[in-house]
Design a protein around this motif. Structure first.
Motif, mmCIF file in Angstrom:
data_model
loop_
_atom_site.group_PDB
_atom_site.id
_atom_site.type_symbol
_atom_site.label_atom_id
_atom_site.label_comp_id
_atom_site.label_asym_id
_atom_site.label_seq_id
_atom_site.Cartn_x
_atom_site.Cartn_y
_atom_site.Cartn_z
ATOM 1 N N LEU A 7 -24.002 -19.313 -26.027
ATOM 2 C CA LEU A 7 -23.726 -19.208 -27.454
ATOM 3 C C LEU A 7 -22.330 -18.628 -27.688
ATOM 4 O O LEU A 7 -21.593 -19.104 -28.547
ATOM 5 C CB LEU A 7 -24.791 -18.364 -28.161
ATOM 6 N N ARG A 8 -21.966 -17.659 -26.901
ATOM 7 C CA ARG A 8 -20.627 -17.062 -27.012
ATOM 8 C C ARG A 8 -19.545 -18.113 -26.719
ATOM 9 O O ARG A 8 -18.498 -18.128 -27.356
ATOM 10 C CB ARG A 8 -20.476 -15.878 -26.065
ATOM 11 N N MET A 19 -28.607 -11.487 -29.982
ATOM 12 C CA MET A 19 -29.641 -11.553 -31.012
ATOM 13 C C MET A 19 -29.884 -12.997 -31.437
ATOM 14 O O MET A 19 -31.022 -13.442 -31.523
ATOM 15 C CB MET A 19 -29.251 -10.725 -32.235
ATOM 16 N N TRP A 20 -28.781 -13.737 -31.703
ATOM 17 C CA TRP A 20 -28.939 -15.112 -32.163
ATOM 18 C C TRP A 20 -29.557 -15.999 -31.087
ATOM 19 O O TRP A 20 -30.409 -16.835 -31.398
ATOM 20 C CB TRP A 20 -27.605 -15.671 -32.654
ATOM 21 N N ASN A 22 -31.639 -15.053 -28.786
ATOM 22 C CA ASN A 22 -33.062 -14.694 -28.757
ATOM 23 C C ASN A 22 -33.820 -15.352 -29.909
ATOM 24 O O ASN A 22 -34.900 -15.922 -29.711
ATOM 25 C CB ASN A 22 -33.247 -13.176 -28.803
ATOM 26 N N LEU A 23 -33.266 -15.285 -31.119
ATOM 27 C CA LEU A 23 -33.938 -15.896 -32.268
ATOM 28 C C LEU A 23 -34.041 -17.410 -32.112
ATOM 29 O O LEU A 23 -35.085 -18.002 -32.415
ATOM 30 C CB LEU A 23 -33.202 -15.545 -33.570
ATOM 31 N N LEU A 24 -32.967 -18.030 -31.661
ATOM 32 C CA LEU A 24 -33.003 -19.478 -31.432
ATOM 33 C C LEU A 24 -34.073 -19.838 -30.407
ATOM 34 O O LEU A 24 -34.840 -20.786 -30.606
ATOM 35 C CB LEU A 24 -31.633 -19.976 -30.967
ATOM 36 N N ASN A 25 -34.156 -19.089 -29.330
ATOM 37 C CA ASN A 25 -35.132 -19.378 -28.275
ATOM 38 C C ASN A 25 -36.564 -19.146 -28.731
ATOM 39 O O ASN A 25 -37.480 -19.828 -28.271
ATOM 40 C CB ASN A 25 -34.816 -18.564 -27.026
ATOM 41 N N ILE A 26 -36.759 -18.217 -29.631
ATOM 42 C CA ILE A 26 -38.101 -17.971 -30.181
ATOM 43 C C ILE A 26 -38.526 -19.103 -31.107
ATOM 44 O O ILE A 26 -39.653 -19.596 -31.026
ATOM 45 C CB ILE A 26 -38.147 -16.622 -30.942
ATOM 46 N N HIS A 27 -37.631 -19.521 -32.002
ATOM 47 C CA HIS A 27 -38.038 -20.411 -33.092
ATOM 48 C C HIS A 27 -37.794 -21.898 -32.876
ATOM 49 O O HIS A 27 -38.534 -22.716 -33.435
ATOM 50 C CB HIS A 27 -37.376 -19.963 -34.399
ATOM 51 N N ILE A 150 -30.607 -13.171 -46.129
ATOM 52 C CA ILE A 150 -29.484 -12.604 -45.378
ATOM 53 C C ILE A 150 -29.976 -11.784 -44.185
ATOM 54 O O ILE A 150 -29.176 -11.251 -43.427
ATOM 55 C CB ILE A 150 -28.505 -11.790 -46.272
ATOM 56 N N GLN A 151 -31.287 -11.727 -44.001
ATOM 57 C CA GLN A 151 -31.839 -11.153 -42.779
ATOM 58 C C GLN A 151 -31.764 -12.241 -41.695
ATOM 59 O O GLN A 151 -32.138 -13.389 -41.950
ATOM 60 C CB GLN A 151 -33.284 -10.702 -42.990
ATOM 61 N N PRO A 152 -31.259 -11.900 -40.507
ATOM 62 C CA PRO A 152 -31.001 -12.937 -39.493
ATOM 63 C C PRO A 152 -32.162 -13.893 -39.217
ATOM 64 O O PRO A 152 -31.949 -15.110 -39.175
ATOM 65 C CB PRO A 152 -30.628 -12.118 -38.252
ATOM 66 N N GLU A 153 -33.355 -13.388 -39.034
ATOM 67 C CA GLU A 153 -34.464 -14.295 -38.717
ATOM 68 C C GLU A 153 -34.731 -15.265 -39.861
ATOM 69 O O GLU A 153 -34.905 -16.466 -39.652
ATOM 70 C CB GLU A 153 -35.730 -13.509 -38.371
ATOM 71 N N ASN A 154 -34.736 -14.763 -41.090
ATOM 72 C CA ASN A 154 -34.947 -15.636 -42.244
ATOM 73 C C ASN A 154 -33.765 -16.587 -42.442
ATOM 74 O O ASN A 154 -33.949 -17.720 -42.885
ATOM 75 C CB ASN A 154 -35.188 -14.813 -43.509
ATOM 76 N N ALA A 155 -32.559 -16.117 -42.137
ATOM 77 C CA ALA A 155 -31.375 -16.979 -42.229
ATOM 78 C C ALA A 155 -31.536 -18.180 -41.296
ATOM 79 O O ALA A 155 -31.235 -19.319 -41.668
ATOM 80 C CB ALA A 155 -30.117 -16.188 -41.880
ATOM 81 N N LEU A 156 -32.009 -17.923 -40.089
ATOM 82 C CA LEU A 156 -32.252 -19.005 -39.131
ATOM 83 C C LEU A 156 -33.381 -19.910 -39.607
ATOM 84 O O LEU A 156 -33.255 -21.136 -39.592
ATOM 85 C CB LEU A 156 -32.584 -18.434 -37.750
ATOM 86 N N LEU A 157 -34.478 -19.315 -40.044
ATOM 87 C CA LEU A 157 -35.624 -20.120 -40.473
ATOM 88 C C LEU A 157 -35.279 -20.984 -41.691
ATOM 89 O O LEU A 157 -35.757 -22.109 -41.808
ATOM 90 C CB LEU A 157 -36.824 -19.222 -40.761
ATOM 91 N N SER A 158 -34.442 -20.481 -42.577
ATOM 92 C CA SER A 158 -34.029 -21.301 -43.722
ATOM 93 C C SER A 158 -33.184 -22.485 -43.255
ATOM 94 O O SER A 158 -33.264 -23.576 -43.830
ATOM 95 C CB SER A 158 -33.284 -20.463 -44.767
ATOM 96 N N ALA A 159 -32.381 -22.284 -42.226
ATOM 97 C CA ALA A 159 -31.597 -23.386 -41.669
ATOM 98 C C ALA A 159 -32.520 -24.417 -41.022
ATOM 99 O O ALA A 159 -32.296 -25.628 -41.149
ATOM 100 C CB ALA A 159 -30.578 -22.859 -40.659
#
Length: 169
Positions: A7-8, A19-20, A22-27, A150-159
């Motif tokens: 990702l970097r 963090m991102w 991890n969230l991507l891999n979870i969802h 604007i919370q990271p997990e919700n930001a990802l889920l909205s995308a």
């Protein structure tokens, strides 16, 4: 799966690639966005919209000159005395340019500001907040509290909602 190092590499300005990742891999697998091509397209779009996963809320801090360039339909020319009232006033700008569309009320309703772009792909407008909220929470949680995006997990889920609702992946 994507690692923080991968990702970097893709998003060199990302402030928190671990963090991102991890969230991507979870969802991503849960929503069947799990092959390499889908993941690459999704990450590229999210990175573009969010400044390498750093900006989770739309910035509308425009000068008079920039308003005319970015929003010519709503701001015709610098000679218009009205434009001075909007210059660098993010709330007024949002209320004007998002008024009476995307499920928002008129300029005076404040909906443009309340439902400005948030999340990795900038969910915008009351109607989209409502649809995204149904997808994520099965209720109108986001309509009542738009800042949840604007919370990271919700930001990802909205995308993910945006991506899936438009059959992009």
């Amino acid at each position: 799966m994507i690692t923080k190092d991968q990702l970097r590499q893709c998003m060199p300005n990302c402030k928190d690639p671990e963090m991102w990742a991890n969230l991507l891999n979870i969802h991503m697998p849960s929503y069947k966005l799990d092959n390499k091509e889908q993941l690459a397209r999704f990450i590229a779009q999210c990175g573009h919209e969010s400044g390498d996963f750093n900006i989770l809320q739309e910035k509308l801090n425009y000068s008079s000159e920039r308003l005319i360039t970015v929003f010519p339909k709503y701001f015709k020319n610098l000679m218009d005395t009205e434009i001075v009232k909007y210059s660098r006033n993010q709330e007024k700008i949002a209320n004007r340019v998002y008024a009476s569309r995307m499920g928002n009320g008129n300029e005076q309703s404040g909906d443009g500001w309340k439902y400005k772009g948030r999340g990795l792909i900038q969910t915008t407008g009351k109607e989209n907040y409502s649809k995204c909220s149904q997808f994520l929470f099965k209720d109108d949680t986001l309509v009542k509290n738009p800042d949840l995006l604007i919370q990271p997990e919700n930001a990802l889920l909205s995308a993910i909602w945006f991506w899936k609702s438009r059959a992009l992946g």
